[in-house]
Scaffold this motif. Structure first.
Motif, PDB file in Angstrom:
ATOM      1  N   SER A 112       0.866  -1.195   0.000  1.00  0.00           N
ATOM      2  CA  SER A 112       0.000   0.000   0.000  1.00  0.00           C
ATOM      3  C   SER A 112       0.894   1.234   0.000  1.00  0.00           C
ATOM      4  N   TRP A 113       1.432   1.534  -1.133  1.00  0.00           N
ATOM      5  CA  TRP A 113       2.341   2.674  -1.239  1.00  0.00           C
ATOM      6  C   TRP A 113       1.563   3.957  -1.532  1.00  0.00           C
ATOM      7  N   THR A 114       2.238   5.056  -1.250  1.00  0.00           N
ATOM      8  CA  THR A 114       1.711   6.357  -1.662  1.00  0.00           C
ATOM      9  C   THR A 114       2.595   6.834  -2.816  1.00  0.00           C
ATOM     10  N   ILE A 115       1.970   7.072  -3.956  1.00  0.00           N
ATOM     11  CA  ILE A 115       2.699   7.334  -5.201  1.00  0.00           C
ATOM     12  C   ILE A 115       2.164   8.628  -5.827  1.00  0.00           C
ATOM     13  N   ALA A 116       3.065   9.438  -6.370  1.00  0.00           N
ATOM     14  CA  ALA A 116       2.613  10.663  -7.045  1.00  0.00           C
ATOM     15  C   ALA A 116       2.972  10.624  -8.525  1.00  0.00           C
ATOM     16  N   ASP A 117       2.087  11.171  -9.344  1.00  0.00           N
ATOM     17  CA  ASP A 117       2.355  11.381 -10.774  1.00  0.00           C
ATOM     18  C   ASP A 117       2.243  12.886 -11.008  1.00  0.00           C
ATOM     19  N   LEU A 118       3.366  13.515 -11.355  1.00  0.00           N
ATOM     20  CA  LEU A 118       3.390  14.968 -11.505  1.00  0.00           C
ATOM     21  C   LEU A 118       3.151  15.355 -12.963  1.00  0.00           C
ATOM     22  N   GLY A 119       2.186  16.236 -13.208  1.00  0.00           N
ATOM     23  CA  GLY A 119       1.854  16.644 -14.576  1.00  0.00           C
ATOM     24  C   GLY A 119       1.146  15.503 -15.283  1.00  0.00           C
ATOM     25  N   THR A 120       0.046  15.074 -14.714  1.00  0.00           N
ATOM     26  CA  THR A 120      -0.604  13.827 -15.157  1.00  0.00           C
ATOM     27  C   THR A 120      -1.264  13.918 -16.532  1.00  0.00           C
ATOM     28  N   GLY A 121      -1.633  15.119 -16.972  1.00  0.00           N
ATOM     29  CA  GLY A 121      -2.251  15.253 -18.303  1.00  0.00           C
ATOM     30  C   GLY A 121      -3.522  14.436 -18.409  1.00  0.00           C
ATOM     31  N   SER A 122      -3.559  13.489 -19.350  1.00  0.00           N
ATOM     32  CA  SER A 122      -4.742  12.635 -19.535  1.00  0.00           C
ATOM     33  C   SER A 122      -4.927  11.646 -18.388  1.00  0.00           C
ATOM     34  N   GLY A 123      -3.940  11.573 -17.499  1.00  0.00           N
ATOM     35  CA  GLY A 123      -4.006  10.613 -16.389  1.00  0.00           C
ATOM     36  C   GLY A 123      -3.405   9.261 -16.743  1.00  0.00           C
ATOM     37  N   ALA A 124      -2.849   9.152 -17.957  1.00  0.00           N
ATOM     38  CA  ALA A 124      -2.395   7.856 -18.478  1.00  0.00           C
ATOM     39  C   ALA A 124      -1.509   7.086 -17.491  1.00  0.00           C
ATOM     40  N   ILE A 125      -0.457   7.726 -17.013  1.00  0.00           N
ATOM     41  CA  ILE A 125       0.521   7.032 -16.164  1.00  0.00           C
ATOM     42  C   ILE A 125      -0.131   6.652 -14.828  1.00  0.00           C
ATOM     43  N   ALA A 126      -0.788   7.614 -14.211  1.00  0.00           N
ATOM     44  CA  ALA A 126      -1.401   7.357 -12.898  1.00  0.00           C
ATOM     45  C   ALA A 126      -2.448   6.247 -12.990  1.00  0.00           C
ATOM     46  N   ILE A 127      -3.245   6.279 -14.034  1.00  0.00           N
ATOM     47  CA  ILE A 127      -4.323   5.288 -14.177  1.00  0.00           C
ATOM     48  C   ILE A 127      -3.737   3.889 -14.416  1.00  0.00           C
ATOM     49  N   ALA A 128      -2.705   3.824 -15.256  1.00  0.00           N
ATOM     50  CA  ALA A 128      -2.074   2.517 -15.507  1.00  0.00           C
ATOM     51  C   ALA A 128      -1.507   1.948 -14.202  1.00  0.00           C
ATOM     52  N   ILE A 129      -0.809   2.776 -13.427  1.00  0.00           N
ATOM     53  CA  ILE A 129      -0.225   2.291 -12.165  1.00  0.00           C
ATOM     54  C   ILE A 129      -1.328   1.952 -11.161  1.00  0.00           C
ATOM     55  N   ALA A 130      -2.328   2.810 -11.086  1.00  0.00           N
ATOM     56  CA  ALA A 130      -3.406   2.589 -10.103  1.00  0.00           C
ATOM     57  C   ALA A 130      -4.138   1.283 -10.370  1.00  0.00           C
ATOM     58  N   ARG A 131      -4.323   0.970 -11.639  1.00  0.00           N
ATOM     59  CA  ARG A 131      -5.005  -0.296 -11.969  1.00  0.00           C
ATOM     60  C   ARG A 131      -4.142  -1.510 -11.652  1.00  0.00           C
ATOM     61  N   GLU A 132      -2.848  -1.372 -11.876  1.00  0.00           N
ATOM     62  CA  GLU A 132      -1.946  -2.507 -11.619  1.00  0.00           C
ATOM     63  C   GLU A 132      -1.643  -2.689 -10.136  1.00  0.00           C
ATOM     64  N   ARG A 133      -1.769  -1.605  -9.374  1.00  0.00           N
ATOM     65  CA  ARG A 133      -1.460  -1.667  -7.948  1.00  0.00           C
ATOM     66  C   ARG A 133      -2.637  -1.083  -7.149  1.00  0.00           C
ATOM     67  N   PRO A 134      -3.769  -1.822  -7.126  1.00  0.00           N
ATOM     68  CA  PRO A 134      -4.997  -1.270  -6.542  1.00  0.00           C
ATOM     69  C   PRO A 134      -4.894  -0.959  -5.048  1.00  0.00           C
ATOM     70  N   ARG A 135      -3.924  -1.546  -4.345  1.00  0.00           N
ATOM     71  CA  ARG A 135      -3.802  -1.255  -2.908  1.00  0.00           C
ATOM     72  C   ARG A 135      -3.018   0.016  -2.652  1.00  0.00           C
ATOM     73  N   SER A 136      -2.314   0.507  -3.665  1.00  0.00           N
ATOM     74  CA  SER A 136      -1.575   1.748  -3.489  1.00  0.00           C
ATOM     75  C   SER A 136      -2.497   2.937  -3.718  1.00  0.00           C
ATOM     76  N   ARG A 137      -2.063   4.078  -3.171  1.00  0.00           N
ATOM     77  CA  ARG A 137      -2.843   5.304  -3.288  1.00  0.00           C
ATOM     78  C   ARG A 137      -2.041   6.270  -4.151  1.00  0.00           C
ATOM     79  N   LEU A 138      -2.672   6.842  -5.123  1.00  0.00           N
ATOM     80  CA  LEU A 138      -1.942   7.767  -5.997  1.00  0.00           C
ATOM     81  C   LEU A 138      -2.451   9.196  -5.856  1.00  0.00           C
ATOM     82  N   PHE A 139      -1.521  10.123  -6.014  1.00  0.00           N
ATOM     83  CA  PHE A 139      -1.866  11.530  -6.136  1.00  0.00           C
ATOM     84  C   PHE A 139      -1.401  11.957  -7.516  1.00  0.00           C
ATOM     85  N   ALA A 140      -2.290  12.526  -8.303  1.00  0.00           N
ATOM     86  CA  ALA A 140      -1.926  12.969  -9.645  1.00  0.00           C
ATOM     87  C   ALA A 140      -2.157  14.468  -9.725  1.00  0.00           C
ATOM     88  N   THR A 141      -1.089  15.204 -10.049  1.00  0.00           N
ATOM     89  CA  THR A 141      -1.219  16.659 -10.086  1.00  0.00           C
ATOM     90  C   THR A 141      -1.103  17.175 -11.521  1.00  0.00           C
TER      91      THR A 141
END
Ligand code: GLN
Length: 281
Positions: A114-143
């Protein structure tokens, strides 16, 4: 004017041949998009007449493509990490090489963690969404500094039933608050402002702020590297996408900011594309 699917494809391909590197594919994608056809259906319907409304719409899109607009903005969709994502002119179109950033990020995050992960400059959300789906127990912040981009990213997260991302408006780390992160990833703008490729092809239509970062293309990366140590947990990692000729400069910037364990990864074109580093304790 009457036209069959096959006739339109032929004419569109000819028309686009001096405007696009992939005229046939572009024409096919537009027809599939407007007529709601699969690729298999496209092949079997060459003799089917296009409805007038479809033809009018296709002609408009064809003219826009011929004027240089990216196909993804015309159809409003681009696939990333096998996920169809909505894209608009408010966001950078996700690139296949950015999947390397996702791969390298996932290599560090244990599936059950259950990590806390940030995606900076997420744009369409592509990177954050891909990681969030693969690691559902982790929490992401996308700015993102762009409210319009965040709207697109939120819609994409919703579309893919992703609920473990918090979207925040602000520049790079500015919107991260008091959290500490095990991992921070970013595909920031990294093109030099004088780069000739900005005047050609699809990038002309993409948000400049998502592409260009000062005279050497490193302005955003310098800011991110300077700010991230305050937000990374001890031994937390920063992963950055960058230009093929920027790895050495970025390593120097990282070392100057006290990062260590620097590793550079090459993309499928064998270009240095992602650099990772660890914050010292
Ligand atoms: N790779 C993109 C390009 O060269 C740039 C993406 C970015 O700046 N993050 O068009």
């Amino acid at each position: 004017m009457v036209s069959t699917v096959g006739q339109f494809l032929h004419e569109a391909e000819t028309h686009l041949s001096s405007h696009s590197p992939s005229p046939r594919l572009d024409a096919e994608v537009l027809v599939m998009h407007v007529c709601g056809l699969s690729r298999a259906e496209l092949l079997t319907r060459a003799d089917v007449e296009l409805r007038q409304t479809s033809l009018t719409r296709l002609q408009t899109l064809l003219a826009r493509r011929a004027a240089g607009e990216p196909l993804a903005y015309l159809t409003g969709v681009r696939e990333f990490w096998s996920l169809p994502l909505r894209v608009s002119a408010d966001v950078l179109i996700p690139r296949p090489e950015t999947e390397l950033l996702v791969e390298r990020a996932l290599a560090h995050v244990p599936p059950a963690a259950s990590w806390t992960i940030a995606d900076l400059g997420t744009g369409s959300g592509a990177i954050a969404i891909a990681i969030a789906r693969e690691r559902p127990r982790s929490r992401l912040f996308a700015t993102d500094a762009s409210a319009a981009a965040l709207e697109v990213a939120r819609e994409n997260a919703h579309r893919h039933h992703v609920t473990n991302i918090e979207f925040r408006e602000g520049n790079w780390c500015a919107a991260l608050g008091k959290e500490r992160f095990e991992l921070i990833v970013s595909n920031p703008p990294y093109v030099c402002e004088a780069d000739a490729h900005l005047a050609r092809g699809d990038v002309r239509f993409e948000p400049r702020a998502a592409l260009v970062a000062g005279a050497d293309g490193l302005d955003a990366i310098r800011t991110i590297v300077a700010d991230c140590p305050r937000y990374l947990a001890d031994m937390g990692r920063l992963l950055l996408e960058h230009g093929h000729d920027q790895a050495a400069a970025i390593s120097r910037i990282l070392i100057g900011a006290g990062f260590r364990d620097i590793v550079v990864h090459r993309d499928l074109a064998d270009l240095e594309r992602v650099t990772e580093a660890r914050r010292a304790t």
